[in-house]
Design a protein around this motif. Structure first.
Motif, PDB file in Angstrom:
ATOM      1  N   ASP A 292     -24.984   1.289   4.483  1.00  0.00           N
ATOM      2  CA  ASP A 292     -24.180   1.618   3.185  1.00  0.00           C
ATOM      3  C   ASP A 292     -22.931   2.273   3.300  1.00  0.00           C
ATOM      4  N   ALA A 293     -22.230   1.996   4.342  1.00  0.00           N
ATOM      5  CA  ALA A 293     -20.845   2.336   4.383  1.00  0.00           C
ATOM      6  C   ALA A 293     -20.113   1.967   3.206  1.00  0.00           C
ATOM      7  N   ARG A 294     -18.942   2.745   3.000  1.00  0.00           N
ATOM      8  CA  ARG A 294     -17.960   2.336   1.832  1.00  0.00           C
ATOM      9  C   ARG A 294     -16.579   2.038   2.503  1.00  0.00           C
ATOM     10  N   HIS A 295     -15.561   1.795   1.612  1.00  0.00           N
ATOM     11  CA  HIS A 295     -14.364   1.230   2.206  1.00  0.00           C
ATOM     12  C   HIS A 295     -13.153   1.829   1.256  1.00  0.00           C
ATOM     13  N   ILE A 296     -11.931   2.213   1.904  1.00  0.00           N
ATOM     14  CA  ILE A 296     -10.887   2.585   1.568  1.00  0.00           C
ATOM     15  C   ILE A 296      -9.829   1.656   1.692  1.00  0.00           C
ATOM     16  N   SER A 297      -9.152   1.211   0.907  1.00  0.00           N
ATOM     17  CA  SER A 297      -8.315  -0.010   1.094  1.00  0.00           C
ATOM     18  C   SER A 297      -6.807   0.539   1.122  1.00  0.00           C
ATOM     19  N   LEU A 298      -6.164  -0.388   1.841  1.00  0.00           N
ATOM     20  CA  LEU A 298      -4.409  -0.071   1.969  1.00  0.00           C
ATOM     21  C   LEU A 298      -3.902  -0.625   0.708  1.00  0.00           C
ATOM     22  N   ASN A 299      -3.349  -0.232  -0.211  1.00  0.00           N
ATOM     23  CA  ASN A 299      -2.868  -1.051  -1.259  1.00  0.00           C
ATOM     24  C   ASN A 299      -1.537  -1.784  -1.059  1.00  0.00           C
ATOM     25  N   GLU A 300      -1.044  -2.606  -1.895  1.00  0.00           N
ATOM     26  CA  GLU A 300      -0.050  -3.317  -1.690  1.00  0.00           C
ATOM     27  C   GLU A 300       1.515  -2.731  -1.254  1.00  0.00           C
ATOM     28  N   SER A 301       1.301  -1.444  -1.741  1.00  0.00           N
ATOM     29  CA  SER A 301       2.694  -0.622  -1.328  1.00  0.00           C
ATOM     30  C   SER A 301       2.660  -0.137  -0.039  1.00  0.00           C
ATOM     31  N   GLU A 302       1.342  -0.203   0.616  1.00  0.00           N
ATOM     32  CA  GLU A 302       1.085  -0.064   2.010  1.00  0.00           C
ATOM     33  C   GLU A 302       0.915  -1.212   2.967  1.00  0.00           C
ATOM     34  N   TYR A 303       0.698  -2.091   2.348  1.00  0.00           N
ATOM     35  CA  TYR A 303       0.403  -3.493   3.323  1.00  0.00           C
ATOM     36  C   TYR A 303       0.396  -4.594   2.446  1.00  0.00           C
ATOM     37  N   TYR A 304       1.072  -5.744   3.086  1.00  0.00           N
ATOM     38  CA  TYR A 304       1.106  -7.058   2.497  1.00  0.00           C
ATOM     39  C   TYR A 304      -0.129  -7.675   3.160  1.00  0.00           C
ATOM     40  N   LYS A 305      -0.914  -8.453   2.101  1.00  0.00           N
ATOM     41  CA  LYS A 305      -2.141  -9.029   2.718  1.00  0.00           C
ATOM     42  C   LYS A 305      -1.801 -10.215   3.264  1.00  0.00           C
ATOM     43  N   TYR A 306      -0.783 -10.981   2.851  1.00  0.00           N
ATOM     44  CA  TYR A 306      -0.617 -12.452   3.104  1.00  0.00           C
ATOM     45  C   TYR A 306       0.794 -12.596   3.707  1.00  0.00           C
ATOM     46  N   LYS A 307       1.388 -11.725   3.948  1.00  0.00           N
ATOM     47  CA  LYS A 307       3.099 -11.924   4.471  1.00  0.00           C
ATOM     48  C   LYS A 307       3.456 -10.703   5.229  1.00  0.00           C
ATOM     49  N   SER A 308       4.360 -10.908   6.079  1.00  0.00           N
ATOM     50  CA  SER A 308       4.751  -9.635   7.145  1.00  0.00           C
ATOM     51  C   SER A 308       5.780  -8.945   6.178  1.00  0.00           C
ATOM     52  N   ALA A 309       5.775  -7.508   6.536  1.00  0.00           N
ATOM     53  CA  ALA A 309       6.461  -6.502   5.989  1.00  0.00           C
ATOM     54  C   ALA A 309       7.952  -6.596   6.501  1.00  0.00           C
ATOM     55  N   THR A 310       8.962  -6.175   5.645  1.00  0.00           N
ATOM     56  CA  THR A 310      10.449  -6.213   6.569  1.00  0.00           C
ATOM     57  C   THR A 310      10.580  -4.809   7.308  1.00  0.00           C
ATOM     58  N   ILE A 311      11.561  -5.073   8.222  1.00  0.00           N
ATOM     59  CA  ILE A 311      11.949  -3.962   9.293  1.00  0.00           C
ATOM     60  C   ILE A 311      12.077  -2.636   8.523  1.00  0.00           C
ATOM     61  N   CYS A 312      12.869  -2.422   7.150  1.00  0.00           N
ATOM     62  CA  CYS A 312      12.894  -1.132   6.595  1.00  0.00           C
ATOM     63  C   CYS A 312      11.910  -1.092   5.818  1.00  0.00           C
ATOM     64  N   GLU A 313      11.077  -1.784   5.326  1.00  0.00           N
ATOM     65  CA  GLU A 313       9.814  -1.466   4.619  1.00  0.00           C
ATOM     66  C   GLU A 313       8.863  -0.563   5.778  1.00  0.00           C
ATOM     67  N   LEU A 314       8.924  -1.001   6.867  1.00  0.00           N
ATOM     68  CA  LEU A 314       7.992  -0.109   7.922  1.00  0.00           C
ATOM     69  C   LEU A 314       8.805   1.224   8.531  1.00  0.00           C
ATOM     70  N   SER A 315      10.219   1.062   8.681  1.00  0.00           N
ATOM     71  CA  SER A 315      10.911   1.832   9.209  1.00  0.00           C
ATOM     72  C   SER A 315      11.262   3.196   8.061  1.00  0.00           C
ATOM     73  N   THR A 316      11.451   3.022   6.999  1.00  0.00           N
ATOM     74  CA  THR A 316      12.002   3.943   5.932  1.00  0.00           C
ATOM     75  C   THR A 316      11.113   3.678   4.648  1.00  0.00           C
ATOM     76  N   GLY A 317      10.237   2.752   4.572  1.00  0.00           N
ATOM     77  CA  GLY A 317       9.785   2.610   3.572  1.00  0.00           C
ATOM     78  C   GLY A 317       8.134   3.268   3.369  1.00  0.00           C
ATOM     79  N   SER A 318       7.329   2.763   2.353  1.00  0.00           N
ATOM     80  CA  SER A 318       5.957   3.074   2.326  1.00  0.00           C
ATOM     81  C   SER A 318       4.759   2.356   3.138  1.00  0.00           C
ATOM     82  N   LYS A 319       5.302   1.169   3.748  1.00  0.00           N
ATOM     83  CA  LYS A 319       4.186   0.481   4.571  1.00  0.00           C
ATOM     84  C   LYS A 319       3.703   1.237   5.637  1.00  0.00           C
ATOM     85  N   ILE A 320       2.332   1.068   5.828  1.00  0.00           N
ATOM     86  CA  ILE A 320       1.645   1.504   6.920  1.00  0.00           C
ATOM     87  C   ILE A 320       1.607   0.452   8.145  1.00  0.00           C
TER      88      ILE A 320
END
Length: 344
Positions: A292-320
């Motif tokens: 009965d484990a539960r889950h915590i999601s990465l939201n869209e500000s932290e992760y794009y489900k269907y595409k790659s993040a940009t370099i700056c989104e990862l280095s200076t933005g909110s992407k995890i």
């Protein structure tokens, strides 16, 4: 008097037999890692609110492990990585699934986000957690590629290889053997993380999110509440393996993080279910449902489900996290972390 003496002798012998049986039992438990609980000791709770697609509600019995064994976890380690956690108990062990010939990709990880395993440093932050990275392998049918991995292990000491064939169908087995390895060589780590070699993880942001949540019996990652089961094509799953029409809540395999205790329990009951090659669904969905484990999601500000993040989104933005990051881009992101002005 003789009568009481006989009773004393019988009771003493019985006590010795019981003690010996317990000792042998404990030895067996220690030798057959990971063994934390019996299959019948599942922790599925009926007191908590139902969790998942409505079609699963009447099928709770599927998520109770039986006594049958459907596949083996009794594989040995040809490269056991026994020194990875020897110096200090880490806060997190990150398992990275890699292909034998992707040497350049592994080198890029070691020199960018994975470098924290050696330096405990992250550009622009006071990074204090001890992290270990482990590249997981099975045995390749090409002996030359096995030797390349062995030589790489001699240099870097961050590789674990188990003695089963390294194929796409065995991805689930690879992760489960990683958890087994952890339970033997690194049992005191707090969290177990799985990712792929084409991922970039912004570790300070990931750890901040973990520490802001209650992670008891919980898995964090790119979350899907309910996926349809495909009966044909690349993601085909037969009804014998999984008879229901929807999967339980689960995280995708780009990244998932769980407490060590939950990971060990999942591995302990895994082979009491039909083997499924879709490791993310099987491990973070079906097996997690047993407890009965539960889950915590990465939201869209932290992760794009269907595409790659940009370099700056990862280095200076909110992407995890981002997927689809090749070796060249790994370095570009890292260089931008070192020189944030490049994204100003």
């Amino acid at each position: 008097m003789k009568h009481y003496f006989r009773i004393f002798v019988v009771l003493s012998v019985a006590a010795m037999v019981i003690f010996t049986m317990k000792l042998r039992t404990n030895q067996v438990l220690l030798l057959s890692e990971p063994t934390v609980l019996r299959p019948t000791e599942h922790l599925t709770s009926t007191s908590r609110p139902f969790y998942g697609h409505a079609s699963l509600k009447g099928n709770g019995s599927f998520f109770i492990p039986g006594n049958n064994i459907f596949f083996s976890l009794n594989h040995t380690f040809s490269l056991d990585g026994s020194n990875i956690c020897k110096d200090k108990d880490p806060y997190m062990v990150i398992f990275i699934l890699s292909l034998h010939d992707k040497t350049t990709q592994r080198t890029a990880i070691r020199q960018t986000w994975g470098s924290v395993a050696k330096t405990s440093r992250w550009p622009g932050t006071m990074f204090t957690k001890t992290i270990k990275i482990v590249f997981l392998f099975g045995i390749h049918q090409n002996a030359v590629l096995n030797e390349i991995v062995r030589a790489e292990s001699d240099v870097h000491g961050d590789i674990v290889q188990a003695n089963f064939m390294d194929t796409y169908s065995n991805l689930t087995l690879k992760v489960l053997m990683g958890i087994k390895w952890m339970s033997i060589y690194c049992p005191s780590t707090k969290f177990v993380t799985k990712t792929d070699e084409d991922s970039f993880i912004v570790l300070p942001k990931l750890l901040h999110k973990l520490e802001s949540k209650t992670m008891d019996n919980t898995i964090l990652g790119p979350f899907f509440l309910s996926d349809i089961v495909f009966r044909s094509g690349k993601y085909e799953v037969g009804r014998k393996v999984y008879p229901l029409s929807r999967y339980p809540p689960h995280c995708k395999g780009n990244l998932y993080v769980m407490p060590t205790r939950l990971a060990t329990k999942i591995a302990a009951v895994s082979n009491h279910f039909q083997y499924m090659r879709m490791e993310d669904v099987f491990i973070t969905g079906i097996l997690a449902k047993v407890f009965d484990a539960r889950h915590i999601s990465l939201n869209e500000s932290e992760y794009y489900k269907y595409k790659s993040a940009t370099i700056c989104e990862l280095s200076t933005g909110s992407k995890i996290l981002s997927q689809g990051i090749d070796a060249k881009t790994q370095y570009k992101i890292w260089n931008t972390l070192l020189e944030p002005i490049l994204c100003s």
